[in-house]
Design a protein around this motif. Structure first.
Motif: not given
Length: 263
Positions: A106-134
């Motif tokens: 799990l890799i997240g980025l907060s901006y001024e204390g608010r979560p704005v980018i998030g990523l979940m990676n499972q390299p064995v399965v090959g799944d990557m989920f990610y989100g941002n303000p868009q």
């Protein structure tokens, strides 16, 4: 103030995921040594956890030395900017040590204390989920698609996912969880962070866990909300600080679940 380049920062999060995977995978299914952290429950940690976080920190310090870092394994490094990276190199270490591919980085980025980018990676399965303000996306072995939560599902037809019932340790938390579980159509266990991504992708309707730390949930919130989902800390606390977190595919379903919890 100039709007941050969310796309560039999202690409950097993906690069961090790749670096962490290279560091972690040599330890997976190798029966590597297990250390146990102090605390009320059995909380394992392996060299895979530590190697993954070191790899991520190294790249952040090279490319964004002014950014803060909050990682599960190596704590907090104060930054000199509004940005803080929030890291859990192996979320679901219990699954990791059992050889099950349901752990995730799990890799997240907060901006001024608010979560704005998030990523979940499972390299064995090959799944990557990610989100941002868009928005939010799922990348699977070369194909990337936008993801959305499913709507219009009432609680009595909802699928609920949580890591384990025994993690609701207080009598109050346990009774609230059991009341909600009894009203849902289906409850599944053992998914850790995967459940929050399955909610974002429209496969389940409620994902929840109790007693979360910031690094457990901050990276997942932009995925859930970017896909149209909603989230709450059911005691009214700050979501970015963790706690008892419940997410749902729609506001109507979340309100229905919170009413059960409040009762």
């Amino acid at each position: 103030m100039t709007t941050p380049d969310w796309a560039e920062l999202t690409r950097f999060a993906m690069a961090l995921a790749g670096a962490s995977a290279e560091a972690i995978l040599p330890y997976f299914r190798q029966n590597t040594a297990i250390d146990v952290k102090d605390g009320p429950v059995w909380d394992p940690v392996t060299e895979g956890d530590r190697a993954g976080e070191r790899a991520i920190r190294r790249l952040i310090e090279q490319h964004y030395p002014e950014h803060g870092i909050h990682g599960e394994e190596y704590g907090i490094t104060e930054g000199r900017s509004p940005f803080t990276w929030v890291l859990d190199p192996v979320d679901g270490t219990r699954s990791f040590v059992c050889g099950m591919p349901t752990w995730a980085t799990l890799i997240g980025l907060s901006y001024e204390g608010r979560p704005v980018i998030g990523l979940m990676n499972q390299p064995v399965v090959g799944d990557m989920f990610y989100g941002n303000p868009q928005g939010a996306w799922h990348s699977y072995r070369g194909t990337t698609s936008a993801i959305f939560t499913r709507k219009g599902v009432p609680l009595d037809r909802a699928t609920l996912g949580t890591t384990a019932p025994e993690l609701y340790r207080s009598a109050g938390d346990q009774s609230r969880f059991q009341a909600l579980r009894a009203r849902a159509q289906l409850t599944r266990y053992g998914g850790d962070a995967y459940f929050f991504c399955m909610l974002a992708a429209g496969h389940i309707d409620i994902a929840m866990d109790c007693g979360l730390q910031p690094y457990d949930i901050t990276p997942l919130l932009p995925i859930v909300t970017g896909a149209g989902g909603v989230a709450a800390e059911w005691t009214g606390g700050d979501l970015a600080r963790g706690g008892n977190v419940i997410t749902a595919g729609s506001q109507a379903l979340l309100d229905e679940a919170l009413a059960i919890i409040a009762a």
